[in-house]
Each structure stands twice: as C-alpha cells, then as structure tokens.
Design a protein around this motif. Structure first.
Motif, PDB file in Angstrom:
ATOM      1  N   SER A   1       0.844  -1.165   0.000  1.00 44.19           N
ATOM      2  CA  SER A   1       0.000   0.000   0.000  1.00 44.19           C
ATOM      3  C   SER A   1       0.894   1.233   0.000  1.00 44.19           C
ATOM      4  CB  SER A   1      -0.887  -0.009   1.243  1.00 44.19           C
ATOM      5  OG  SER A   1      -1.536   1.222   1.418  1.00 44.19           O
ATOM      6  N   ASP A   2       0.581   2.180  -0.845  1.00 48.21           N
ATOM      7  CA  ASP A   2       1.307   3.434  -0.898  1.00 48.21           C
ATOM      8  C   ASP A   2       0.344   4.575  -0.651  1.00 48.21           C
ATOM      9  OD1 ASP A   2       4.194   2.960  -1.806  1.00 48.21           O
ATOM     10  OD2 ASP A   2       3.048   1.674  -3.147  1.00 48.21           O
ATOM     11  N   ARG A   3       0.794   5.535   0.148  1.00 51.76           N
ATOM     12  CA  ARG A   3      -0.019   6.692   0.482  1.00 51.76           C
ATOM     13  C   ARG A   3       0.796   7.942   0.149  1.00 51.76           C
ATOM     14  NH1 ARG A   3      -0.207   5.907   5.641  1.00 51.76           N
ATOM     15  NH2 ARG A   3      -1.409   4.036   5.281  1.00 51.76           N
ATOM     16  N   LEU A   4       0.204   8.810  -0.650  1.00 49.95           N
ATOM     17  CA  LEU A   4       0.851  10.047  -1.045  1.00 49.95           C
ATOM     18  C   LEU A   4       0.088  11.227  -0.449  1.00 49.95           C
ATOM     19  CD1 LEU A   4       1.456   9.280  -4.836  1.00 49.95           C
ATOM     20  CD2 LEU A   4       3.043   8.955  -2.934  1.00 49.95           C
ATOM     21  N   TYR A   5       0.832  12.183   0.098  1.00 50.27           N
ATOM     22  CA  TYR A   5       0.256  13.386   0.695  1.00 50.27           C
ATOM     23  C   TYR A   5       0.628  14.575  -0.180  1.00 50.27           C
ATOM     24  CZ  TYR A   5      -0.416  10.581   4.903  1.00 50.27           C
ATOM     25  OH  TYR A   5      -0.799   9.618   5.807  1.00 50.27           O
ATOM     26  N   PHE A   6      -0.389  15.219  -0.749  1.00 49.45           N
ATOM     27  CA  PHE A   6      -0.202  16.325  -1.671  1.00 49.45           C
ATOM     28  C   PHE A   6      -0.619  17.634  -1.005  1.00 49.45           C
ATOM     29  CE2 PHE A   6      -1.204  12.535  -4.127  1.00 49.45           C
ATOM     30  CZ  PHE A   6      -0.259  12.552  -5.135  1.00 49.45           C
ATOM     31  N   PRO A  33      -6.031   2.232 -12.776  1.00 57.30           N
ATOM     32  CA  PRO A  33      -7.445   2.157 -13.155  1.00 57.30           C
ATOM     33  C   PRO A  33      -8.259   1.172 -12.311  1.00 57.30           C
ATOM     34  CG  PRO A  33      -6.109   0.971 -14.742  1.00 57.30           C
ATOM     35  CD  PRO A  33      -5.150   1.672 -13.814  1.00 57.30           C
ATOM     36  N   ASP A  34      -7.590   0.253 -11.606  1.00 54.69           N
ATOM     37  CA  ASP A  34      -8.318  -0.737 -10.811  1.00 54.69           C
ATOM     38  C   ASP A  34      -8.894  -0.172  -9.525  1.00 54.69           C
ATOM     39  OD1 ASP A  34      -7.834  -2.679 -12.707  1.00 54.69           O
ATOM     40  OD2 ASP A  34      -6.051  -3.442 -11.681  1.00 54.69           O
ATOM     41  N   GLY A  35      -8.441   1.013  -9.125  1.00 52.59           N
ATOM     42  CA  GLY A  35      -9.022   1.637  -7.942  1.00 52.59           C
ATOM     43  C   GLY A  35      -8.009   2.320  -7.061  1.00 52.59           C
ATOM     44  N   LEU A  36      -8.517   3.246  -6.275  1.00 51.18           N
ATOM     45  CA  LEU A  36      -7.716   4.034  -5.350  1.00 51.18           C
ATOM     46  C   LEU A  36      -8.659   4.728  -4.395  1.00 51.18           C
ATOM     47  CD1 LEU A  36      -8.088   7.244  -6.477  1.00 51.18           C
ATOM     48  CD2 LEU A  36      -6.713   6.259  -8.285  1.00 51.18           C
ATOM     49  N   THR A  37      -8.101   5.309  -3.352  1.00 51.56           N
ATOM     50  CA  THR A  37      -8.897   6.057  -2.381  1.00 51.56           C
ATOM     51  C   THR A  37      -8.267   7.424  -2.187  1.00 51.56           C
ATOM     52  OG1 THR A  37      -9.505   4.016  -1.247  1.00 51.56           O
ATOM     53  CG2 THR A  37      -9.805   6.062  -0.023  1.00 51.56           C
ATOM     54  N   GLU A  56      -1.453  23.550   6.070  1.00 49.95           N
ATOM     55  CA  GLU A  56      -2.128  23.667   4.782  1.00 49.95           C
ATOM     56  C   GLU A  56      -3.075  22.507   4.545  1.00 49.95           C
ATOM     57  OE1 GLU A  56       0.236  23.013   1.130  1.00 49.95           O
ATOM     58  OE2 GLU A  56       1.865  22.443   2.459  1.00 49.95           O
ATOM     59  N   PRO A  57      -4.113  22.749   3.734  1.00 49.65           N
ATOM     60  CA  PRO A  57      -4.989  21.657   3.331  1.00 49.65           C
ATOM     61  C   PRO A  57      -4.199  20.697   2.453  1.00 49.65           C
ATOM     62  CG  PRO A  57      -5.518  23.650   2.113  1.00 49.65           C
ATOM     63  CD  PRO A  57      -4.480  24.023   3.112  1.00 49.65           C
ATOM     64  N   THR A  58      -4.583  19.427   2.488  1.00 51.13           N
ATOM     65  CA  THR A  58      -3.828  18.365   1.837  1.00 51.13           C
ATOM     66  C   THR A  58      -4.791  17.373   1.197  1.00 51.13           C
ATOM     67  OG1 THR A  58      -2.133  18.590   3.544  1.00 51.13           O
ATOM     68  CG2 THR A  58      -2.129  16.539   2.312  1.00 51.13           C
ATOM     69  N   PHE A  59      -4.373  16.801   0.074  1.00 51.16           N
ATOM     70  CA  PHE A  59      -5.075  15.660  -0.493  1.00 51.16           C
ATOM     71  C   PHE A  59      -4.246  14.423  -0.196  1.00 51.16           C
ATOM     72  CE2 PHE A  59      -6.599  18.913  -3.618  1.00 51.16           C
ATOM     73  CZ  PHE A  59      -7.945  18.807  -3.314  1.00 51.16           C
ATOM     74  N   VAL A  60      -4.910  13.340   0.223  1.00 48.86           N
ATOM     75  CA  VAL A  60      -4.224  12.078   0.487  1.00 48.86           C
ATOM     76  C   VAL A  60      -4.741  11.061  -0.522  1.00 48.86           C
ATOM     77  CG1 VAL A  60      -3.711  10.292   2.186  1.00 48.86           C
ATOM     78  CG2 VAL A  60      -4.117  12.655   2.938  1.00 48.86           C
ATOM     79  N   LEU A  61      -3.806  10.355  -1.147  1.00 51.91           N
ATOM     80  CA  LEU A  61      -4.125   9.323  -2.130  1.00 51.91           C
ATOM     81  C   LEU A  61      -3.557   8.007  -1.632  1.00 51.91           C
ATOM     82  CD1 LEU A  61      -4.807   8.221  -5.042  1.00 51.91           C
ATOM     83  CD2 LEU A  61      -2.496   8.957  -5.661  1.00 51.91           C
ATOM     84  N   GLU A  62      -4.382   6.983  -1.538  1.00 53.35           N
ATOM     85  CA  GLU A  62      -3.893   5.662  -1.144  1.00 53.35           C
ATOM     86  C   GLU A  62      -4.206   4.661  -2.239  1.00 53.35           C
ATOM     87  OE1 GLU A  62      -3.395   2.714   2.587  1.00 53.35           O
ATOM     88  OE2 GLU A  62      -4.633   4.483   2.820  1.00 53.35           O
ATOM     89  N   GLN A  89       7.435  21.642  -3.640  1.00 53.72           N
ATOM     90  CA  GLN A  89       8.785  21.199  -3.320  1.00 53.72           C
ATOM     91  C   GLN A  89       8.845  19.685  -3.150  1.00 53.72           C
ATOM     92  OE1 GLN A  89       9.875  23.264   0.237  1.00 53.72           O
ATOM     93  NE2 GLN A  89      10.313  25.174  -0.839  1.00 53.72           N
ATOM     94  N   SER A  90       7.772  19.119  -2.588  1.00 55.26           N
ATOM     95  CA  SER A  90       7.792  17.689  -2.306  1.00 55.26           C
ATOM     96  C   SER A  90       6.380  17.142  -2.169  1.00 55.26           C
ATOM     97  CB  SER A  90       8.575  17.408  -1.018  1.00 55.26           C
ATOM     98  OG  SER A  90       7.924  17.995   0.079  1.00 55.26           O
ATOM     99  N   VAL A  91       6.298  15.819  -2.228  1.00 55.79           N
ATOM    100  CA  VAL A  91       5.080  15.066  -1.934  1.00 55.79           C
ATOM    101  C   VAL A  91       5.518  13.967  -0.971  1.00 55.79           C
ATOM    102  CG1 VAL A  91       3.335  13.497  -2.882  1.00 55.79           C
ATOM    103  CG2 VAL A  91       4.011  15.540  -4.182  1.00 55.79           C
ATOM    104  N   LEU A  92       4.854  13.872   0.180  1.00 52.14           N
ATOM    105  CA  LEU A  92       5.201  12.828   1.142  1.00 52.14           C
ATOM    106  C   LEU A  92       4.694  11.491   0.637  1.00 52.14           C
ATOM    107  CD1 LEU A  92       6.264  11.901   3.922  1.00 52.14           C
ATOM    108  CD2 LEU A  92       4.015  12.490   4.853  1.00 52.14           C
ATOM    109  N   TRP A  93       5.561  10.472   0.676  1.00 50.40           N
ATOM    110  CA  TRP A  93       5.229   9.134   0.180  1.00 50.40           C
ATOM    111  C   TRP A  93       5.465   8.153   1.319  1.00 50.40           C
ATOM    112  CZ3 TRP A  93       7.762   7.041  -4.948  1.00 50.40           C
ATOM    113  CH2 TRP A  93       7.329   5.743  -5.216  1.00 50.40           C
ATOM    114  N   VAL A  94       4.408   7.443   1.740  1.00 53.00           N
ATOM    115  CA  VAL A  94       4.485   6.455   2.812  1.00 53.00           C
ATOM    116  C   VAL A  94       4.107   5.099   2.236  1.00 53.00           C
ATOM    117  CG1 VAL A  94       3.548   5.735   5.041  1.00 53.00           C
ATOM    118  CG2 VAL A  94       3.869   8.175   4.551  1.00 53.00           C
TER     119      VAL A  94
END
Length: 102
Positions: A1-6, A33-37, A56-62, A89-94
C-alpha cells in the motif's frame, strides 16, 4: 500500500477541487485504473528556511497494489507531475506492507 500526501498551497494560491479532479483523471487514474482512495486532510510541516510551522490543506491518495517495479515508476511519475503542475517542493510518500482479504 502506498499513500501520497499532496500539499495544496502553491505560489499562486491553493489547488482547487477542480484542479485536483483534473489531475486525478489525467495523471493518476490512467496509472491505477483498478481503484484508489482519496480524502482531504489538514497537514503541517516545518519550513526550515523561514523557521516556521506551515499548515495547509492536503489531499491524500492511497493505492493498494501488488508489489511490482512498474508501480514504483507510476508513483514516481505521479509525484513528479504534481510537483511540476502545482509548483510543489515535495510530496510525502508512505509505504505500508498490507494483507488484502477479499
């Protein structure tokens, strides 16, 4: 599982819901295309140069997916595209190891 914080704040304002929807449609969905949250969040980080806490407001993609080298390339492309499009500058990737049970 990968989670990105934008982070949404950039030089000329805040990434709008419309801009985010376009980014998802053009950059993210074709790669997963198979899905994400996606969800909205409020984040903060330390700006070392200015010595302040920035909120700041953030979008999280998992994305939950099988381990695959192509997935890393897709995620790196998403991060690069977001940074370029919205002057970030960056996007946090967990990354978490998960077990999926259907």
């Amino acid at each position: 599982s990968d989670r990105l914080y934008f982070g949404r704040v950039h030089d000329s304002g805040v990434v709008s819901e419309r801009e985010w929807a376009e980014f998802l449609a053009e950059v993210v969905t074709p790669r997963f295309p198979d899905g994400l949250t996606v969800w909205g969040a409020n984040g903060q980080w330390h700006d070392g140069a200015k010595r302040v806490i920035v909120r700041e407001p953030t979008f999280v993609l998992e994305v939950v997916h099988t381990k695959n080298g192509n997935r890393d390339a897709d995620l790196k492309a998403i991060v690069a595209a977001y940074k370029q499009r919205f002057s970030q500058q960056s996007v946090l990737w967990v990354r978490d190891r998960v077990t999926v049970i259907d």
